[in-house]
Structures are given as structure tokens and as C-alpha cells.
Design a protein around this motif. Structure first.
Motif, PDB file in Angstrom:
ATOM      1  N   MET A   1       0.844  -1.184   0.000  1.00 11.64           N
ATOM      2  CA  MET A   1       0.000   0.000   0.000  1.00 11.64           C
ATOM      3  C   MET A   1       0.889   1.247   0.000  1.00 11.64           C
ATOM      4  O   MET A   1       1.778   1.388   0.817  1.00 11.64           O
ATOM      5  N   GLU A   2       0.610   2.151  -0.919  1.00 14.15           N
ATOM      6  CA  GLU A   2       1.390   3.382  -1.010  1.00 14.15           C
ATOM      7  C   GLU A   2       0.984   4.359   0.077  1.00 14.15           C
ATOM      8  O   GLU A   2      -0.160   4.421   0.491  1.00 14.15           O
ATOM      9  N   ASN A   3       1.946   5.133   0.538  1.00 15.07           N
ATOM     10  CA  ASN A   3       1.698   6.138   1.559  1.00 15.07           C
ATOM     11  C   ASN A   3       1.735   7.514   0.901  1.00 15.07           C
ATOM     12  O   ASN A   3       2.795   8.039   0.605  1.00 15.07           O
ATOM     13  N   HIS A   4       0.553   8.089   0.660  1.00 11.81           N
ATOM     14  CA  HIS A   4       0.465   9.408   0.033  1.00 11.81           C
ATOM     15  C   HIS A   4       0.405  10.484   1.107  1.00 11.81           C
ATOM     16  O   HIS A   4      -0.255  10.328   2.122  1.00 11.81           O
ATOM     17  N   LYS A   5       1.086  11.578   0.854  1.00 15.91           N
ATOM     18  CA  LYS A   5       1.067  12.710   1.779  1.00 15.91           C
ATOM     19  C   LYS A   5       0.179  13.807   1.199  1.00 15.91           C
ATOM     20  O   LYS A   5       0.331  14.188   0.047  1.00 15.91           O
ATOM     21  N   THR A   6      -0.734  14.292   2.030  1.00 17.81           N
ATOM     22  CA  THR A   6      -1.664  15.340   1.619  1.00 17.81           C
ATOM     23  C   THR A   6      -1.551  16.517   2.571  1.00 17.81           C
ATOM     24  O   THR A   6      -1.383  16.338   3.774  1.00 17.81           O
ATOM     25  N   ILE A   7      -1.642  17.716   2.014  1.00 14.55           N
ATOM     26  CA  ILE A   7      -1.654  18.934   2.828  1.00 14.55           C
ATOM     27  C   ILE A   7      -2.892  19.746   2.457  1.00 14.55           C
ATOM     28  O   ILE A   7      -3.314  19.753   1.300  1.00 14.55           O
ATOM     29  N   ILE A   8      -3.470  20.381   3.460  1.00 19.40           N
ATOM     30  CA  ILE A   8      -4.610  21.275   3.250  1.00 19.40           C
ATOM     31  C   ILE A   8      -4.142  22.690   3.549  1.00 19.40           C
ATOM     32  O   ILE A   8      -3.593  22.966   4.619  1.00 19.40           O
ATOM     33  N   TYR A   9      -4.343  23.580   2.603  1.00 19.97           N
ATOM     34  CA  TYR A   9      -3.949  24.987   2.743  1.00 19.97           C
ATOM     35  C   TYR A   9      -5.228  25.819   2.797  1.00 19.97           C
ATOM     36  O   TYR A   9      -5.812  26.146   1.772  1.00 19.97           O
ATOM     37  N   PRO A  10      -5.696  26.174   4.000  1.00 23.42           N
ATOM     38  CA  PRO A  10      -6.945  26.933   4.116  1.00 23.42           C
ATOM     39  C   PRO A  10      -6.711  28.440   4.105  1.00 23.42           C
ATOM     40  O   PRO A  10      -5.641  28.925   4.484  1.00 23.42           O
ATOM     41  N   GLY A  11      -7.708  29.160   3.658  1.00 25.45           N
ATOM     42  CA  GLY A  11      -7.642  30.618   3.702  1.00 25.45           C
ATOM     43  C   GLY A  11      -8.786  31.246   2.947  1.00 25.45           C
ATOM     44  O   GLY A  11      -9.572  30.558   2.292  1.00 25.45           O
ATOM     45  N   THR A  12      -8.870  32.563   3.022  1.00 24.77           N
ATOM     46  CA  THR A  12      -9.894  33.272   2.255  1.00 24.77           C
ATOM     47  C   THR A  12      -9.406  33.536   0.838  1.00 24.77           C
ATOM     48  O   THR A  12     -10.198  33.588  -0.091  1.00 24.77           O
ATOM     49  N   PHE A  13      -8.112  33.753   0.686  1.00 22.34           N
ATOM     50  CA  PHE A  13      -7.492  34.024  -0.612  1.00 22.34           C
ATOM     51  C   PHE A  13      -8.235  35.137  -1.344  1.00 22.34           C
ATOM     52  O   PHE A  13      -8.635  35.003  -2.498  1.00 22.34           O
ATOM     53  N   ASP A  14      -8.416  36.245  -0.619  1.00 24.75           N
ATOM     54  CA  ASP A  14      -9.156  37.386  -1.155  1.00 24.75           C
ATOM     55  C   ASP A  14      -8.248  38.612  -1.185  1.00 24.75           C
ATOM     56  O   ASP A  14      -8.314  39.455  -0.288  1.00 24.75           O
ATOM     57  N   PRO A  15      -7.407  38.721  -2.170  1.00 25.68           N
ATOM     58  CA  PRO A  15      -7.209  37.864  -3.337  1.00 25.68           C
ATOM     59  C   PRO A  15      -6.072  36.860  -3.122  1.00 25.68           C
ATOM     60  O   PRO A  15      -5.323  36.945  -2.153  1.00 25.68           O
ATOM     61  N   LEU A  16      -5.954  35.939  -4.060  1.00 25.46           N
ATOM     62  CA  LEU A  16      -4.833  35.005  -4.093  1.00 25.46           C
ATOM     63  C   LEU A  16      -3.601  35.801  -4.519  1.00 25.46           C
ATOM     64  O   LEU A  16      -3.609  36.459  -5.556  1.00 25.46           O
ATOM     65  N   THR A  17      -2.556  35.784  -3.705  1.00 24.57           N
ATOM     66  CA  THR A  17      -1.391  36.629  -3.953  1.00 24.57           C
ATOM     67  C   THR A  17      -0.209  35.813  -4.467  1.00 24.57           C
ATOM     68  O   THR A  17      -0.234  34.579  -4.462  1.00 24.57           O
ATOM     69  N   LEU A  18       0.843  36.514  -4.868  1.00 26.16           N
ATOM     70  CA  LEU A  18       2.072  35.835  -5.286  1.00 26.16           C
ATOM     71  C   LEU A  18       2.690  35.065  -4.125  1.00 26.16           C
ATOM     72  O   LEU A  18       3.307  34.019  -4.328  1.00 26.16           O
ATOM     73  N   GLY A  19       2.523  35.551  -2.912  1.00 22.37           N
ATOM     74  CA  GLY A  19       2.998  34.829  -1.734  1.00 22.37           C
ATOM     75  C   GLY A  19       2.282  33.505  -1.562  1.00 22.37           C
ATOM     76  O   GLY A  19       2.894  32.486  -1.244  1.00 22.37           O
ATOM     77  N   HIS A  20       0.956  33.521  -1.770  1.00 18.68           N
ATOM     78  CA  HIS A  20       0.191  32.275  -1.711  1.00 18.68           C
ATOM     79  C   HIS A  20       0.700  31.300  -2.781  1.00 18.68           C
ATOM     80  O   HIS A  20       0.894  30.108  -2.516  1.00 18.68           O
ATOM     81  N   LEU A  21       0.888  31.817  -3.988  1.00 19.03           N
ATOM     82  CA  LEU A  21       1.345  30.958  -5.086  1.00 19.03           C
ATOM     83  C   LEU A  21       2.722  30.378  -4.820  1.00 19.03           C
ATOM     84  O   LEU A  21       2.988  29.206  -5.137  1.00 19.03           O
ATOM     85  N   ASP A  22       3.599  31.161  -4.239  1.00 17.66           N
ATOM     86  CA  ASP A  22       4.930  30.671  -3.898  1.00 17.66           C
ATOM     87  C   ASP A  22       4.829  29.504  -2.927  1.00 17.66           C
ATOM     88  O   ASP A  22       5.483  28.475  -3.107  1.00 17.66           O
ATOM     89  N   LEU A  23       3.998  29.647  -1.912  1.00 16.80           N
ATOM     90  CA  LEU A  23       3.832  28.569  -0.938  1.00 16.80           C
ATOM     91  C   LEU A  23       3.211  27.331  -1.584  1.00 16.80           C
ATOM     92  O   LEU A  23       3.645  26.203  -1.326  1.00 16.80           O
ATOM     93  N   ILE A  24       2.236  27.519  -2.451  1.00 12.42           N
ATOM     94  CA  ILE A  24       1.609  26.393  -3.149  1.00 12.42           C
ATOM     95  C   ILE A  24       2.637  25.657  -4.002  1.00 12.42           C
ATOM     96  O   ILE A  24       2.686  24.423  -4.013  1.00 12.42           O
ATOM     97  N   LYS A  25       3.474  26.393  -4.710  1.00 14.00           N
ATOM     98  CA  LYS A  25       4.528  25.768  -5.521  1.00 14.00           C
ATOM     99  C   LYS A  25       5.479  24.966  -4.651  1.00 14.00           C
ATOM    100  O   LYS A  25       5.859  23.846  -4.992  1.00 14.00           O
ATOM    101  N   ARG A  26       5.868  25.532  -3.509  1.00 13.97           N
ATOM    102  CA  ARG A  26       6.815  24.850  -2.627  1.00 13.97           C
ATOM    103  C   ARG A  26       6.239  23.558  -2.058  1.00 13.97           C
ATOM    104  O   ARG A  26       6.901  22.535  -2.052  1.00 13.97           O
ATOM    105  N   VAL A  27       5.005  23.627  -1.564  1.00 10.13           N
ATOM    106  CA  VAL A  27       4.428  22.425  -0.950  1.00 10.13           C
ATOM    107  C   VAL A  27       4.065  21.373  -1.984  1.00 10.13           C
ATOM    108  O   VAL A  27       4.044  20.185  -1.680  1.00 10.13           O
TER     109      VAL A  27
END
Length: 68
Positions: A1-27
Motif C-alpha cells: 500500500m502506497e503512503n500518500h502525503k496530503t496537505i490542506i492549505y486553508p484561507g480566504t485568498f481574497d485575493p490570491l497573492t504571489l505569496g500564496h502561489l509561492d507557498l503552493i509551488k513549494r508544498v
């Protein structure tokens, strides 16, 4: 059985910023699944976008990052 890793990134994202995108790319390189949980309502005064607009913008912007 494979072990998948999942992360949840919660927020309002009002608006979605370059900082948010940087973190999404990293994770996205560290986790198998990235769930971006956009809050339906915002406690911030003067919300710029509706929930539907924020979801649509996020889908468009992160599609090339998360749909590898």
C-alpha cells in the motif's frame, strides 16, 4: 500500500497573492496532494471577491502547478 502525503492549505485568498502561489509551488514538490480550501465567507471587512470568484481564480492560476 502506497503512503500518500496530503496537505490542506486553508484561507480566504481574497485575493490570491504571489505569496500564496509561492507557498503552493513549494508544498506541491513536498506533498502528493495539495488541497486549497477557500473559505466560503470572509471575516475581513470589504471583501474584494465572492467565494465563486475566488474559487474560479484559484483554479485558473494553480492548474499548471497542481495538475502535473
Amino acid at each position: 500500500m502506497e503512503n500518500h502525503k496530503t496537505i490542506i492549505y486553508p484561507g480566504t485568498f481574497d485575493p490570491l497573492t504571489l505569496g500564496h502561489l509561492d507557498l503552493i509551488k513549494r508544498v506541491s514538490s513536498l506533498f502528493d496532494n495539495v488541497i486549497i480550501a477557500i473559505a466560503a465567507t470572509s471575516i475581513k471587512n470589504g471583501a474584494m471577491f465572492s467565494c465563486e470568484e475566488r474559487v474560479a481564480m484559484a483554479r485558473e492560476v494553480v492548474a499548471d502547478i497542481l495538475l502535473k
